[in-house]
Design an enzyme around this catalytic site. Sequence first.
Site, PDB file in Angstrom:
ATOM      1  N   TYR A  66      14.439 -43.911 -50.332  1.00 21.18           N
ATOM      2  CA  TYR A  66      14.569 -42.761 -49.820  1.00 21.18           C
ATOM      3  C   TYR A  66      14.578 -41.647 -51.001  1.00 21.18           C
ATOM      4  O   TYR A  66      14.821 -42.071 -52.215  1.00 21.18           O
ATOM      5  CB  TYR A  66      15.703 -42.558 -48.886  1.00 21.18           C
ATOM      6  N   ASP A  68      16.548 -38.742 -52.496  1.00 19.31           N
ATOM      7  CA  ASP A  68      17.894 -38.173 -52.468  1.00 19.31           C
ATOM      8  C   ASP A  68      18.157 -36.932 -52.683  1.00 19.31           C
ATOM      9  O   ASP A  68      17.156 -36.309 -53.219  1.00 19.31           O
ATOM     10  CB  ASP A  68      18.879 -39.274 -53.173  1.00 19.31           C
TER      11      ASP A  68
END
Length: 475
Positions: A66, A68
């Site tokens: 992902y 961040d």
Amino acid sequence: MEQPSDSAPVYARRIMGIETEYGITASASNGQRVMSPDEIARVLFRPIVSKYSSSNIFSPNASRLYLDVGSHPEIATAECDSLSQLIAYERAGDAMVNRMAVQAEETLADEGEKRAVYLFKNNVDSAGNSYGCHENYLIGRHVVLKDLGKALLPFMITRQLICGVGMIRPAKGDDPACFVLSQRADQVWEGVSSATTRSRPIINTRDEPHGDSKRFRRMHVIVGDSNMAEPTMALKVGSTLLMLEMLEAGFEVPNLSVLEPIQHIRAIALDPTGRTELPLEGGGSTTALAVQQELCTAAERWLEHREEAGTPTTELARVVDLWKRTLQAIDTQDFSSVDREIDWVIKRSLLNRYRDRLGGDWAHPKLAQIDLTYHDIRPGRGLYSVLEQRGMVERWIDDAAIDAAIDTAPQTTRAKLRGEFLAVARELDAAVTVDWTRMKVNRPEPMTEEFSDPFVSEDPRLDGLLDYMRSHPGS
């Protein structure tokens, strides 16, 4: 000799994971505009967003990938239950984001912006912003995390002696630039708390077990550096595993409660001799090196008592051997026995060679460049990578283990279930939703199962989900 207590479970086989955030930048030359980290990150994640309509996904190896806060690509490894397995999946994460960087370079070139994309596995950027390498360890629900954390603090504030990655700390006020053992020591302000960014603690107490909350807790360690050297990573995690096992078992561990421990973490980082004096709560004092020596001695005794599960005792004996050798090297200041295994020793040796040529000033910009290049994850370009390719540093695992971990989930934990679910979903192009504990087939009618035990790698309920997907292909 001391005997372990039978009063509570001791997790010789323990679920673990590592979250790694990467620094990101791109070259700019020949009058090119400078791209912001946010712009580069968007190019990096463009194929992910195009395919999944999200920048937060679970990858084929069951790890979470992902973007961040702060435009940092981050990978959280899948659930692992042994040390070498965890290192393989952590290194696989490097390979995965490196693939993304190579693809981003190709995308930029196609758009007429030929430039190199850099991903750094470090913890501080040139502006002083910090990003983390967070360790996660499963512990029993019965454990009072604040009490466990307090017991671990003497180990945690001194652990940088054995597993820091090292860095050149820029000049601050009247303090000249200098080499410090840890990149994170300047970034933590509390011992044990629920904060993560505003006042970073060593151990975070937020109650997010990613499993059955009646049985499990997750200990979230924020203080660690992102290691490049596999043996240093093994020592960081392996020594922590041994500490947790001893404390869970009620094994006799020296009481080394340090007065105001967080106040000393930065002084320890400045002193590679380990002689930093630490006042004890019960009176008297000790040193950072002595704390580690006493805990290492206890861990060596514990090896005779631990259950043979999870990480093999023979592998943890390797950890203890490296622990002892590192402490001996610090004690004698002769690092020849660990100068191919311990990150901060390897890096300091490289920097010192250049520093001697440059007049001995730690503030020289060339040294800062070398410091940063050590953490470039691109094979053949990053400084540590070059050392590894030339056989100038030791390994803990081999390339085959890393290659296998890139596309296949760990086969001994709940991650195996997630990996199988994702593989079938990709094959059938099925719409699914996944998190750490839940797997959901979205169409035609939602079907969800929760897998709350991270130790379980076989579950008939998964078969039901897969059969449902297969009976509704293309849904």
